[in-house]
Each structure stands twice: as structure tokens, then as C-alpha cells.
Design an enzyme around this catalytic site. Sequence first.
Site, mmCIF file in Angstrom:
data_model
loop_
_atom_site.group_PDB
_atom_site.id
_atom_site.type_symbol
_atom_site.label_atom_id
_atom_site.label_comp_id
_atom_site.label_asym_id
_atom_site.label_seq_id
_atom_site.Cartn_x
_atom_site.Cartn_y
_atom_site.Cartn_z
ATOM 1 N N SER A 122 -63.540 70.406 23.890
ATOM 2 C CA SER A 122 -64.335 69.286 23.370
ATOM 3 C C SER A 122 -65.251 68.774 24.475
ATOM 4 O O SER A 122 -66.440 68.513 24.248
ATOM 5 C CB SER A 122 -63.417 68.141 22.930
ATOM 6 O OG SER A 122 -62.390 68.617 22.106
ATOM 7 N N THR A 123 -64.685 68.639 25.668
ATOM 8 C CA THR A 123 -65.420 68.120 26.816
ATOM 9 C C THR A 123 -66.597 69.006 27.205
ATOM 10 O O THR A 123 -67.579 68.537 27.754
ATOM 11 C CB THR A 123 -64.448 67.988 28.014
ATOM 12 O OG1 THR A 123 -63.317 67.237 27.591
ATOM 13 C CG2 THR A 123 -65.092 67.328 29.199
ATOM 14 N N TYR A 138 -54.582 74.692 20.616
ATOM 15 C CA TYR A 138 -55.223 73.411 20.945
ATOM 16 C C TYR A 138 -55.047 72.488 19.743
ATOM 17 O O TYR A 138 -55.728 72.620 18.732
ATOM 18 C CB TYR A 138 -56.700 73.651 21.275
ATOM 19 C CG TYR A 138 -57.516 72.419 21.631
ATOM 20 C CD1 TYR A 138 -56.936 71.184 21.907
ATOM 21 C CD2 TYR A 138 -58.908 72.498 21.709
ATOM 22 C CE1 TYR A 138 -57.698 70.079 22.228
ATOM 23 C CE2 TYR A 138 -59.684 71.396 22.040
ATOM 24 C CZ TYR A 138 -59.075 70.192 22.293
ATOM 25 O OH TYR A 138 -59.843 69.091 22.628
ATOM 26 N N ASP A 190 -55.450 61.862 28.858
ATOM 27 C CA ASP A 190 -55.348 61.448 30.255
ATOM 28 C C ASP A 190 -54.712 60.058 30.379
ATOM 29 O O ASP A 190 -53.987 59.776 31.330
ATOM 30 C CB ASP A 190 -56.740 61.427 30.900
ATOM 31 C CG ASP A 190 -57.556 62.666 30.565
ATOM 32 O OD1 ASP A 190 -57.078 63.504 29.776
ATOM 33 O OD2 ASP A 190 -58.677 62.791 31.078
ATOM 34 N N GLU A 191 -55.018 59.199 29.397
ATOM 35 C CA GLU A 191 -54.521 57.821 29.458
ATOM 36 C C GLU A 191 -53.027 57.722 29.154
ATOM 37 O O GLU A 191 -52.424 56.673 29.327
ATOM 38 C CB GLU A 191 -55.330 56.884 28.549
ATOM 39 C CG GLU A 191 -55.606 57.334 27.127
ATOM 40 C CD GLU A 191 -56.801 58.284 27.010
ATOM 41 O OE1 GLU A 191 -56.744 59.363 27.606
ATOM 42 O OE2 GLU A 191 -57.751 57.953 26.282
ATOM 43 N N SER A 207 -60.475 65.583 30.409
ATOM 44 C CA SER A 207 -61.888 65.446 30.768
ATOM 45 C C SER A 207 -62.077 64.591 32.023
ATOM 46 O O SER A 207 -62.913 64.897 32.865
ATOM 47 C CB SER A 207 -62.648 64.795 29.613
ATOM 48 O OG SER A 207 -62.146 63.490 29.364
ATOM 49 N N GLY A 226 -52.712 66.255 26.682
ATOM 50 C CA GLY A 226 -54.159 66.261 26.439
ATOM 51 C C GLY A 226 -54.833 64.904 26.523
ATOM 52 O O GLY A 226 -56.049 64.824 26.543
ATOM 53 N N LYS A 244 -51.780 72.841 23.906
ATOM 54 C CA LYS A 244 -52.475 71.694 24.506
ATOM 55 C C LYS A 244 -52.291 70.571 23.501
ATOM 56 O O LYS A 244 -52.843 70.616 22.394
ATOM 57 C CB LYS A 244 -53.954 72.017 24.721
ATOM 58 C CG LYS A 244 -54.810 70.841 25.145
ATOM 59 C CD LYS A 244 -56.151 71.376 25.577
ATOM 60 C CE LYS A 244 -57.340 70.466 25.535
ATOM 61 N NZ LYS A 244 -57.215 69.042 25.586
ATOM 62 N N THR A 263 -52.886 67.160 22.385
ATOM 63 C CA THR A 263 -53.728 65.969 22.514
ATOM 64 C C THR A 263 -53.420 65.024 21.364
ATOM 65 O O THR A 263 -54.117 64.997 20.343
ATOM 66 C CB THR A 263 -55.226 66.346 22.562
ATOM 67 O OG1 THR A 263 -55.422 67.335 23.568
ATOM 68 C CG2 THR A 263 -56.090 65.140 22.900
#
Length: 289
Positions: A44-45, A133, A187-188, A204, A185, A161, A163
Site C-alpha cells: 500500500s505504501t 497480506y 506501526d501504532e 510505512s 502491520g 502480514k 494489518t
Amino acid sequence: MKGLYSALLISFDEKGNLDEKGTRNIVRYNIDVMKVDGLYVGGSTGENFMISTDMKKRIFEIVKDEAKNKIKLIAQVGSINLYEAVELGKYATDLGYDSLSAVTPFYYKFDFEEIKNYYMTIVNETNNNMIIYSIPFLTGVNMSVEQFGELLCHDKIIGIKFTAGDFYLLERVRKAFPNKLIYAGFDEMLLPAVALGVDGAIGSTYNITGKIAREVFEATKAGNLTLARERQTHLNDIIEDILKNGLYQTIKEILKSKGVDAIGYCRLPMKKISAEKVEIAKQIGTKIN
Ligand code: MN9
């Protein structure tokens, strides 16, 4: 294949052409400065769903050429055009990518039999490793533990992955498939994912926050939760500011402010960042430490 991976950002010029030199510089920054273990290319990034097959191939080529064998490389080849996914999968396999990854096919509400056939087709045609993914908030495709299991029982399907913020599902998947690779997936939400035993993370923001993410990862694994939380909070303060300012545009501007020579536009229909937001991005960049 364990460890921290940046979901690679791609540099484009104002007309949407690939900025090869800039993209190579982003690869270098990830290797030399962020010291990530690998790159996830064409996600996506990477603005993957807005670019042509030929451009995707060229990106796979220049990233491999720049990274050589210094870090692991995963090529995201998924597409609702399965013929394209196979073509890209073969291409990235020939280039020497360590694994493929494919987003769950989206838009047409494919049933699980179709989703399974999609993965099996890519794996059988390429004979490369495959990482599923799963990103339900963008694809609308939710898979159960049993459905993941039907895919992961194939030797070449080596991981997921993941997310999503569904930590119950993450824990159930972790328990059910202890020998498969699971990558966080979001980061936060790195800390809770590592606490639940993921093998790695793909994100990302790691293009610019790779060192902070490494601290979160290591501190959580070591059971040092005070440090891990402090570092995750710091990371999330940065991520929150980035999300408010425009995710990919802002990360590209921060890369530039860190001395990475890249042009840094996004592909249409993503919009151009305003001068004011460029300034905000630079400010965010100064907070990364
Ligand atoms: O897949 C990334 N997802 C998207 C990974 O870009 C849609 C994440 O790294 C997020 O960008 C990041 C910020 O929300 O967690």
C-alpha cells in the site's frame, strides 16, 4: 525472514513518473540509517494499486539492484488481476526476491474458494515463498483462523502480514501456527503485537522511525515494558501527527528533510501536499529521536 521491514515508499515526480534515483536513495536510507532487516516492496505504501505493471516491474528491479543481498526483500505482487499477480510473481522471483506477498483479492467480494485458488495459483506458478497480506480495513476481506490454516498448510505459504487491530485473532493465529511467520502491520500497535509473539513487523513509518520501532521491538521482547511503552508512545505521537498531515506525502517530506534526495510526489489521485503541510512535515521530522 524475521525482523523489522519498511514498507518502501516510492519517489515519483509531479507527473507521476518513477523517480528512480530518489527511490534508490530511499532504499539506501533504510539500509544505512534505519538499519531495517528488510524491505516490503509494492505494498500500500508503495502506492502499488495506482501504478502500471511495467512500473511495478521496474521498481522491483531497481530496489533489488540497490539493495543487492544486504537485506531481505519481499515483493508484494497481489492484484485483483490474477494474471498480473502471476506475471509479477515470476518477475520478482527471477530477480531473487526472498519471498512474495499478495494482498487478499478485494472489490468483488470473492468467496474463500476463490481466495484460496488465487494464492495457490501464484504459489504454484512461481514456486516462491508467499506471505498473505491481510488488511481488512482496506480490502473488506476478513479471514478466520481456519481459513488462514487452509492456506498456511501449504509449505510455500510461510506467513501473514497482519494489518489489523484484532488482537484476539492475532493471538489465536499465533497459537495455531507457531512455525509460521507473523508480521505486525500497524506501526501504532507494534508493542501489543510483539507482546503476543509476532516474528516481525512491516510498516510505512519505519522508513523514518525504524530506530524507534527497533527499540519498541527489543524492549517488548526483553520484557522491559516501561521502556517499550515510553518508546511506543513517542512513536505514536509522531504517527498521529503524520496521519493528520497526510500519511505518505508527509513521510516523503520527512525523508527529504533528513537529507534523502528524492522528488517525493504521490501518484494521482493522491493529492499534492501544500506548502504549509511541508513545513509541518519538517517539524515532525525534528521530533524523531
Ligand atoms: O501496511 C501500513 N498500512 C498502510 C502497513 O499504509 C495502509 C502501516 O504501516 C500504516 O501506514 C501505519 C500508519 O497507520 O501503521
